[in-house]
Design a protein around this motif. Structure first.
Motif, PDB file in Angstrom:
ATOM      1  N   THR A   1       0.809  -1.220   0.000  1.00  0.00           N
ATOM      2  CA  THR A   1       0.000   0.000   0.000  1.00  0.00           C
ATOM      3  C   THR A   1       0.841   1.267   0.000  1.00  0.00           C
ATOM      4  O   THR A   1       0.295   2.367   0.000  1.00  0.00           O
ATOM      5  CB  THR A   1      -0.928   0.014   1.229  1.00  0.00           C
ATOM      6  OG1 THR A   1      -0.158  -0.174   2.419  1.00  0.00           O
ATOM      7  CG2 THR A   1      -1.962  -1.085   1.133  1.00  0.00           C
TER       8      THR A   1
ATOM      9  N   SER B   1      -9.941   4.630   0.582  1.00  0.00           N
ATOM     10  CA  SER B   1      -9.611   3.347  -0.042  1.00  0.00           C
ATOM     11  C   SER B   1     -10.268   3.171  -1.392  1.00  0.00           C
ATOM     12  O   SER B   1      -9.740   2.463  -2.255  1.00  0.00           O
ATOM     13  CB  SER B   1     -10.040   2.198   0.881  1.00  0.00           C
ATOM     14  OG  SER B   1     -11.463   2.154   1.008  1.00  0.00           O
TER      15      SER B   1
ATOM     16  N   GLY C   1      -7.015   2.536  -3.203  1.00  0.00           N
ATOM     17  CA  GLY C   1      -6.879   1.085  -3.123  1.00  0.00           C
ATOM     18  C   GLY C   1      -7.653   0.311  -4.154  1.00  0.00           C
ATOM     19  O   GLY C   1      -7.385  -0.883  -4.347  1.00  0.00           O
ATOM     20  N   ASN C   2      -8.606   0.937  -4.838  1.00  0.00           N
ATOM     21  CA  ASN C   2      -9.441   0.193  -5.785  1.00  0.00           C
ATOM     22  C   ASN C   2      -9.460   0.840  -7.163  1.00  0.00           C
ATOM     23  O   ASN C   2      -9.056   0.235  -8.155  1.00  0.00           O
ATOM     24  CB  ASN C   2     -10.860   0.071  -5.227  1.00  0.00           C
ATOM     25  CG  ASN C   2     -11.694  -0.960  -5.962  1.00  0.00           C
ATOM     26  OD1 ASN C   2     -11.969  -0.809  -7.136  1.00  0.00           O
ATOM     27  ND2 ASN C   2     -12.103  -2.003  -5.259  1.00  0.00           N
TER      28      ASN C   2
ATOM     29  N   THR D   1      -2.017   2.573   7.974  1.00  0.00           N
ATOM     30  CA  THR D   1      -2.418   1.338   7.302  1.00  0.00           C
ATOM     31  C   THR D   1      -1.412   0.212   7.522  1.00  0.00           C
ATOM     32  O   THR D   1      -1.796  -0.962   7.577  1.00  0.00           O
ATOM     33  CB  THR D   1      -2.588   1.580   5.794  1.00  0.00           C
ATOM     34  OG1 THR D   1      -1.406   2.203   5.279  1.00  0.00           O
ATOM     35  CG2 THR D   1      -3.779   2.484   5.518  1.00  0.00           C
TER      36      THR D   1
ATOM     37  N   SER E   1      -1.925  -4.219  -4.353  1.00  0.00           N
ATOM     38  CA  SER E   1      -2.514  -3.091  -3.631  1.00  0.00           C
ATOM     39  C   SER E   1      -4.013  -3.267  -3.452  1.00  0.00           C
ATOM     40  O   SER E   1      -4.560  -2.980  -2.375  1.00  0.00           O
ATOM     41  CB  SER E   1      -2.217  -1.795  -4.387  1.00  0.00           C
ATOM     42  OG  SER E   1      -2.794  -0.688  -3.736  1.00  0.00           O
TER      43      SER E   1
ATOM     44  N   TRP F   1      -5.598  -3.475   0.337  1.00  0.00           N
ATOM     45  CA  TRP F   1      -6.605  -2.503   0.752  1.00  0.00           C
ATOM     46  C   TRP F   1      -7.945  -3.180   1.044  1.00  0.00           C
ATOM     47  O   TRP F   1      -8.712  -2.719   1.902  1.00  0.00           O
ATOM     48  CB  TRP F   1      -6.773  -1.427  -0.316  1.00  0.00           C
ATOM     49  CG  TRP F   1      -5.814  -0.295  -0.180  1.00  0.00           C
ATOM     50  CD1 TRP F   1      -4.660  -0.107  -0.870  1.00  0.00           C
ATOM     51  CD2 TRP F   1      -5.919   0.824   0.719  1.00  0.00           C
ATOM     52  NE1 TRP F   1      -4.033   1.048  -0.469  1.00  0.00           N
ATOM     53  CE2 TRP F   1      -4.782   1.641   0.502  1.00  0.00           C
ATOM     54  CE3 TRP F   1      -6.858   1.196   1.666  1.00  0.00           C
ATOM     55  CZ2 TRP F   1      -4.569   2.811   1.211  1.00  0.00           C
ATOM     56  CZ3 TRP F   1      -6.648   2.369   2.383  1.00  0.00           C
ATOM     57  CH2 TRP F   1      -5.517   3.153   2.154  1.00  0.00           C
TER      58      TRP F   1
ATOM     59  N   TYR G   1      -7.826  -4.186   4.546  1.00  0.00           N
ATOM     60  CA  TYR G   1      -7.977  -3.034   5.433  1.00  0.00           C
ATOM     61  C   TYR G   1      -9.454  -2.641   5.567  1.00  0.00           C
ATOM     62  O   TYR G   1      -9.935  -2.330   6.668  1.00  0.00           O
ATOM     63  CB  TYR G   1      -7.179  -1.836   4.905  1.00  0.00           C
ATOM     64  CG  TYR G   1      -5.694  -2.067   4.816  1.00  0.00           C
ATOM     65  CD1 TYR G   1      -5.074  -3.090   5.537  1.00  0.00           C
ATOM     66  CD2 TYR G   1      -4.887  -1.269   4.013  1.00  0.00           C
ATOM     67  CE1 TYR G   1      -3.709  -3.302   5.447  1.00  0.00           C
ATOM     68  CE2 TYR G   1      -3.521  -1.474   3.921  1.00  0.00           C
ATOM     69  CZ  TYR G   1      -2.939  -2.494   4.634  1.00  0.00           C
ATOM     70  OH  TYR G   1      -1.586  -2.700   4.555  1.00  0.00           O
TER      71      TYR G   1
ATOM     72  N   TRP H   1     -16.229  -4.427  -1.716  1.00  0.00           N
ATOM     73  CA  TRP H   1     -14.910  -4.205  -2.317  1.00  0.00           C
ATOM     74  C   TRP H   1     -14.838  -4.793  -3.726  1.00  0.00           C
ATOM     75  O   TRP H   1     -14.324  -4.162  -4.645  1.00  0.00           O
ATOM     76  CB  TRP H   1     -13.826  -4.808  -1.430  1.00  0.00           C
ATOM     77  CG  TRP H   1     -12.449  -4.392  -1.815  1.00  0.00           C
ATOM     78  CD1 TRP H   1     -11.468  -5.163  -2.338  1.00  0.00           C
ATOM     79  CD2 TRP H   1     -11.900  -3.078  -1.716  1.00  0.00           C
ATOM     80  NE1 TRP H   1     -10.334  -4.430  -2.562  1.00  0.00           N
ATOM     81  CE2 TRP H   1     -10.579  -3.136  -2.189  1.00  0.00           C
ATOM     82  CE3 TRP H   1     -12.399  -1.856  -1.265  1.00  0.00           C
ATOM     83  CZ2 TRP H   1      -9.745  -2.024  -2.232  1.00  0.00           C
ATOM     84  CZ3 TRP H   1     -11.581  -0.747  -1.305  1.00  0.00           C
ATOM     85  CH2 TRP H   1     -10.272  -0.836  -1.782  1.00  0.00           C
TER      86      TRP H   1
END
Length: 466
Positions: free
Chosen positions: A75, A165, A169-170, A285, A366, A370, A373, A394
């Motif tokens: 991350t 995120s 993260g996405n 994180t 990644s 995430w 997380y 997610w």
């Protein structure tokens, strides 16, 4: 929604408020704990050996220490970090690298403290696995007198992480994978999306154990690729290093950058912001990843987090900046991942394939990290009932990455990341006294009796399970 107001507040946080707070926290750690407590080369060497050692089965309690290290670096060492390096050089010149590296070293103590605090106050979830992070530090570490305040700050941290995120993260990693897969491998975007959903969905269903294994494989291969590229560049172009470092030093202490016209103050500000953003220091994180490990040696795990910062903040930044220098181009705007690939392609024809594969591996890692997380903070907020909805949420975000990325979305995502750091810095400062307890975990010290270690571990288990 006033876009100018969001942009102004965002720039204030990243370029003024957070650097000042991070600097004050960083310089206060040696004063309050002693420099020798934070910087111990013996532990750093022990943590390095641990990364390359054979690690035992964890029996379902969590993940191995090496997996926690690789999940945390997934991350921070991202394609966004590489692009950020390109952008900051284009804005402030090569002199900014000097301040990026100096501030990365300065912030090592912050990353160390936030990691061991997360391990110190972690708990066990419904599956018998360790969970932790800044939200647990805030809720259980501030004491009974400030329990309500700690809970409120923990909730705010979780909300900001969930918002941030979505982009970091996405959305961005999925777009990078789709763009590079289509451009260089001529893959259909539909099949790329199906592949990402399948991998992320399977890992989410099997939880952190499988996720950590896949992330370890992906990031291990990425680090190996970076090491090969670094050795290759130094072998064939190392003779230009003196000129490169001389350029950095001259611009870092000259009135203005020769290429961009940036002043020293601008270099310092952007250097500190890049060190914060690029290594994830202050976001907390990494503490979530390291808390999932089965380890009682919190200090050794903290030094693994320090090693991750050194790799992402210094080695990777050096490689990218040196390649840009060798390419002779300084006009990139940092908005396209294809520009970064072109730098490596200019230096060596094989550089394109190497950096494309590395970015693909990093981006997928990644997304997986995430995702864990997000699952962890949802478990903290709502309990066991929220785990599967978090996983579905997610995976369901992945197809939305094909939509147009608006400037509002980027600014809100960056704003949420900045706001994550505020409660985390509060946790670092207010719970700092508890960090001294982990002195008893130093296995290298012969002055600590076996009985004191047993008592400390019993106290730790009581804190975790109750």
């Amino acid at each position: 929604m006033d876009f100018n107001l969001i942009s102004t507040f965002n720039e204030f946080l990243w370029l003024s408020f957070l650097p000042i707070v991070a600097f004050l926290v960083a310089i206060s750690l040696p004063l309050r704990l002693g420099a020798g407590f934070i910087v111990q080369w013996q532990l750093l060497k022990s943590a390095t050996r641990k990364l390359f050692s054979v690690q035992k089965e964890t029996f379902g309690l969590g993940i191995t220490p090496r997996s926690g290290f690789l999940m945390s670096i997934a991350t921070s060492m991202t394609a966004g970090h590489l692009l950020g390096t390109v952008l900051v050089i284009a804005i402030a010149g090569y002199g900014v690298l000097f301040y990026v590296w100096i501030f990365t070293i300065l912030l090592l103590g912050v990353k160390y403290i936030e990691t061991i605090q997360s391990i110190l106050f972690r708990k066990v979830n419904h599956r018998g696995q360790f969970v932790g992070g800044p939200m647990y530090v805030l809720k259980y570490g501030l004491g009974k007198n400030a329990a309500l305040l700690g809970t409120i700050l923990a909730i705010f941290y979780c909300i900001f992480l969930l918002i941030g995120s979505v982009g970091l993260g996405n959305h961005l990693p999925v777009r990078f994978i789709g763009q590079l897969g289509h451009e260089y491998f001529d893959l259909d975007p539909f099949y790329i999306m199906v592949g990402i959903i399948t991998i992320v969905g399977i890992c989410s269903c099997y939880g952190v154990r499988l996720t950590s294994i896949i992330v370890s494989i992906l990031m291990g291969a990425s680090l190996l690729m970076f090491a090969v590229m670094l050795v290759y560049v130094l072998s064939f172009y190392g003779y230009q290093l003196p000129d490169f470092f001389m350029l950095i030093i001259n611009e870092a202490f000259s009135a203005r950058s020769a290429d961009t016209g940036a002043s020293i103050s601008m270099m310092v500000i952007f250097g500190f912001a890049r060190a914060l953003y690029g290594t994830g220091t202050g976001l907390g994180t990494s503490g979530i990843a390291h808390s999932a490990t089965v380890t009682y040696d919190a200090r050794q795990q903290g030094y693994m987090a320090v090693i991750a910062n050194l790799i992402a903040g210094i080695l990777v930044t050096f490689l990218v900046s040196f390649v840009i220098y060798l390419s002779g181009a300084l006009d990139a705007d940092g908005e396209s991942i294809l520009q970064l690939v072109q730098f490596f392609e200019h230096v060596e024809s094989y550089g394109r394939e190497a950096i494309v594969i590395t970015i693909l591996l990093m981006s997928l890692a990644s997304i997986l990290a995430w995702g864990y997380y997000v699952e962890t903070v949802c478990f903290f907020l709502f309990g066991q009932i929220a785990v599967w909805p978090a996983r579905i949420f997610w995976v369901g975000l992945i197809p939305l990455a094909s939509l147009t990325l608006s400037i509002y979305f980027i600014r809100i995502h960056e704003l949420a990341l900045a706001l994550m750091a505020i409660p985390n810095f509060i946790a670092i400062i207010t719970v700092l006294a508890n960090v001294r307890e982990v002195e008893h975990l130093n296995a290298q010290s012969g002055h600590i009796s076996i009985w004191r270690r047993i008592i400390y571990r019993l106290r730790t288990l009581r804190r975790i399970w109750i």
